[in-house]
Design an enzyme around this catalytic site. Structure first.
Site, short mmCIF file in Angstrom:
data_model
loop_
_atom_site.label_atom_id
_atom_site.label_comp_id
_atom_site.label_asym_id
_atom_site.label_seq_id
_atom_site.Cartn_x
_atom_site.Cartn_y
_atom_site.Cartn_z
N LYS A 183 29.52 25.31 23.73
CA LYS A 183 28.87 24.02 23.98
C LYS A 183 29.75 23.31 25.00
CE LYS A 183 28.44 20.02 23.63
NZ LYS A 183 28.44 19.13 24.84
N CYS B 99 44.76 16.56 31.06
CA CYS B 99 45.42 16.26 29.79
C CYS B 99 46.93 16.19 29.99
CB CYS B 99 45.06 17.30 28.75
SG CYS B 99 45.30 18.97 29.33
N GLU C 11 46.14 6.93 26.39
CA GLU C 11 45.68 7.82 27.47
C GLU C 11 44.63 7.08 28.31
OE1 GLU C 11 43.05 11.24 26.70
OE2 GLU C 11 44.49 12.47 27.80
N GLU D 136 42.61 20.78 20.84
CA GLU D 136 43.49 20.43 21.96
C GLU D 136 43.02 19.08 22.47
OE1 GLU D 136 46.12 21.68 23.16
OE2 GLU D 136 46.09 23.64 22.18
P1 NAD Z 1 35.22 14.40 24.82
O1 NAD Z 1 35.99 14.37 23.56
O2 NAD Z 1 34.39 13.22 25.17
O3 NAD Z 1 34.22 15.65 24.84
C1 NAD Z 1 34.68 16.98 24.71
C2 NAD Z 1 33.53 17.84 24.23
O4 NAD Z 1 33.19 17.46 22.89
C3 NAD Z 1 32.24 17.71 25.04
O5 NAD Z 1 31.61 18.96 25.15
C4 NAD Z 1 31.39 16.79 24.17
O6 NAD Z 1 30.01 16.94 24.38
C5 NAD Z 1 31.79 17.26 22.80
N1 NAD Z 1 31.53 16.31 21.70
C6 NAD Z 1 31.45 14.96 21.75
N2 NAD Z 1 31.21 14.47 20.53
C7 NAD Z 1 31.15 15.50 19.68
C8 NAD Z 1 30.96 15.63 18.28
N3 NAD Z 1 30.77 14.56 17.50
N4 NAD Z 1 30.99 16.86 17.73
C9 NAD Z 1 31.20 17.95 18.49
N5 NAD Z 1 31.39 17.90 19.83
C10 NAD Z 1 31.37 16.68 20.42
O7 NAD Z 1 36.28 14.71 25.99
P2 NAD Z 1 36.03 14.77 27.57
O8 NAD Z 1 35.81 13.39 28.09
O9 NAD Z 1 35.03 15.82 27.87
O10 NAD Z 1 37.45 15.32 28.08
C11 NAD Z 1 38.55 14.49 28.29
C12 NAD Z 1 39.54 14.58 27.15
O11 NAD Z 1 39.90 15.94 26.95
C13 NAD Z 1 40.84 13.85 27.42
O12 NAD Z 1 41.25 13.17 26.27
C14 NAD Z 1 41.81 14.98 27.74
O13 NAD Z 1 43.17 14.68 27.50
C15 NAD Z 1 41.31 16.06 26.85
N6 NAD Z 1 41.76 17.37 27.31
C16 NAD Z 1 42.73 18.01 26.59
C17 NAD Z 1 43.21 19.24 27.01
C18 NAD Z 1 44.27 19.95 26.21
O14 NAD Z 1 44.39 21.15 26.36
N7 NAD Z 1 45.05 19.27 25.38
C19 NAD Z 1 42.69 19.82 28.15
C20 NAD Z 1 41.70 19.15 28.87
C21 NAD Z 1 41.23 17.92 28.43
#
Ligand code: NAD
Length: 493
Positions: free
Chosen positions: A174, A283, A384, A249
């Site tokens: 997803k 991240c 963040e 993550e």
């Molecule tokens: P997000 O949490 O908004 O979304 C991530 C994913 O989760 C998307 O596919 C989204 O549709 C899905 N999602 C949202 N709500 C959900 C739910 N209730 N249940 C299941 N899935 C759900 O994050 P984003 O804006 O896409 O990405 C940015 C964030 O990701 C930042 O906080 C960044 O630090 C983090 N990030 C972390 C790493 C790492 O390896 N630590 C790497 C890249 C990004």
């Protein structure tokens, strides 16, 4: 004109979006790109059923044969690197060289995991009893639900799916609703490489609907999630009732420590790259600079000057160093944090606003921003921001630098720039992070090493390298007693 460029893949069949599809647009220009399926819980259920049906056949396929398909996929990713890279920039805005790097991570991971097909090592070890053999085998976990963000729209789906697949699991991906075309083009490489129907499934849609259904589904054995802390918390809770293995993550508040003896020119280059690469939407972005008092003022001045000179624009245009933010809400969030920083009393020394250049007016741009005079307790030093903003904090010595560095809820990556080996090693041992960079900025992960963080960044698992294999396999311990006698461990000594 919008096209069905993003499609679901369920049980080997591609399915386009319906009338309620989710539109996407180019963050540098605002132009419409296409429409992705807005999958319902029922679509997720079909994908999980397909993955469950394909599991026995795939798990029984010898790992080196599974790996053959990954080698083929690696070749296709290489052939299509330019196309995929262009799509990365188009959907989420990062500049060309970083977009191609995003795809290269997937290529590297495909070759690494294909190689694992001939290893997947376990342990053989002596028994405490005679004529008895002890060994461990790696078994697939089952159907894996993979939920990914938009900031590495090819790399992160590959980091999760390729180790899962080589270990004999089937997957439902997803991806982020912001980057559905990248995920589709990536999965096309797996399909064209010959991965059988149902082994890889792709379901687009919102997190609240498609994502939430996937992570709670009773037939999903493991969930690997990358995204924000807020969503990660929901994922963990949703996965708990069925005791799913869950890998999270999440965010970071990464710091670069610069000591007085550092090479100033190098430190400036390393920090500008770490803070403003991908417009700070990594991240591992360096959103804090922790500078020793003797170098602090010169560093602030040079960082501010460097930030002002970075060239903003469409990521695929020559010479552009900083692309747009992903969507208007991301710009609004950065603006909010700039105001918070000002209200807290921090000193804005570069950026802090949308660019005035009319050529950038239709994109979601924000000037690279540097705050000085930042206190460790300020929100801009703790939370963040996920945009082109870095906060400089002044410290007296290494011990204070380490304390400040560790004084956030996050624990992804940290860096130290100094010429002193002992200080470097002390920092490497003392930083409360999953990753440490010595004499560099906070970014630059390689696929054969564990990736991930501690504290609020992660929940104890790691991605990439052998650690990725560990998450996607169950250990099975096998005792083979060929003595012909009843030998009792701990008793027959
Ligand atoms: P997000 O949490 O908004 O979304 C991530 C994913 O989760 C998307 O596919 C989204 O549709 C899905 N999602 C949202 N709500 C959900 C739910 N209730 N249940 C299941 N899935 C759900 O994050 P984003 O804006 O896409 O990405 C940015 C964030 O990701 C930042 O906080 C960044 O630090 C983090 N990030 C972390 C790493 C790492 O390896 N630590 C790497 C890249 C990004």
């Amino acid at each position: 004109m919008t096209t069905a460029y993003a499609r679901n893949l369920i049980a080997g069949t591609w399915e386009g979006p319906g009338a309620d599809g989710i539109p996407t647009s180019d963050p540098a220009t605002g132009e419409a790109i296409g429409v992705a399926p807005r999958s319902k819980a029922a679509d997720v259920d079909r994908a999980v059923r397909a993955a469950k049906a394909a599991l026995p056949g795939w798990a029984a396929t010898p790992a080196p044969r599974r790996a053959d398909l990954l080698f083929r996929a690696a070749g296709l990713l290489e052939q299509r690197k330019d196309h995929l890279g262009h799509l990365v920039t188009r959907e989420m805005g990062k500049v060309k060289e970083e977009a191609l790097g995003d795809v290269q991570e997937a290529i590297d991971m495909a070759y690494l995991m294909a190689g694992e097909g001939r290893r997947l090592y376990g342990v053989t070890t002596p028994s405490e009893l005679p004529n008895k053999l002890c060994m461990t085998l790696r078994e697939p976990v089952g159907v894996c639900g993979l939920v990914t963000p938009w900031n590495f729209p090819v790399a992160i789906p590959s980091w999760k799916s390729l180790p899962a697949l080589v270990c004999g699991n089937t997957v439902v991906i997803k991806p982020s609703e912001e980057t559905p075309g990248c995920a589709t083009a990536y999965v096309e490489c797996l399909v064209d490489a010959g991965v059988p129907a149902g082994v890889v499934n792709l379901v687009h849609g919102t997190g609240e609907e498609a994502g939430a259904r996937l992570v709670a589904h009773e037939d999903v054995a493991a969930v690997s999630f990358t995204g924000s802390v807020e969503t990660g918390r929901k994922v963990q809770v949703a996965a708990a009732p069925s005791f799913k293995r869950t890998h999270l993550e999440m965010g970071g508040k990464n710091g670069v420590v610069v000591l007085d003896d550092a090479d100033l020119d190098f430190a400036v280059r390393a920090i500008l790259w770490s803070a403003f690469g991908t417009s700070g939407q990594r991240c591992t972005a360096a959103s804090r600079v922790i500078a020793q008092a003797g170098i602090h003022d010169r560093l602030v001045e040079r960082l501010a000057e460097g930030a002002r000179h970075l060239k903003l624009g469409h990521g695929w245009s020559p010479g552009v160093q900083v692309g747009p933010l992903v969507r208007p809400w991301a710009v609004e969030k950065v603006e909010k944090y700039v105001q918070i920083g000002l209200d807290e009393g921090a000193r804005l020394v570069a950026g802090g606003r949308r660019p005035k250049d009319p050529a950038l007016a239709r994109g979601h741009f924000f000037e690279p921003t540097v705050f000085a005079g930042v206190d460790p307790s300020m929100r801009i030093a703790q939370e963040e921001i996920f945009g082109p903003v870095t906060a400089v904090l002044r410290v007296q010595d290494l011990d204070e630098a380490i304390r400040v560095h560790n004084g956030t809820a996050y624990g992804l990556s940290g860096a130290i720039i100094t010429r002193d080996l002992a200080s470097s090693m002390k920092a490497a041992r003392s930083f409360q992070t999953g990753i440490v960079y010595v004499h560099n900025g906070t970014i630059g992960a390689e696929v054969h090493l564990p990736f991930g963080g501690i504290k609020h960044t992660g929940n104890g698992h790691r991605e990439a390298g052998i650690a990725g294999i560990d998450f996607f396999t169950d250990w099975k311990t096998v005792y083979v007693d060929y003595s012909g006698a009843l030998q009792r461990a701990q008793i027959d000594r």
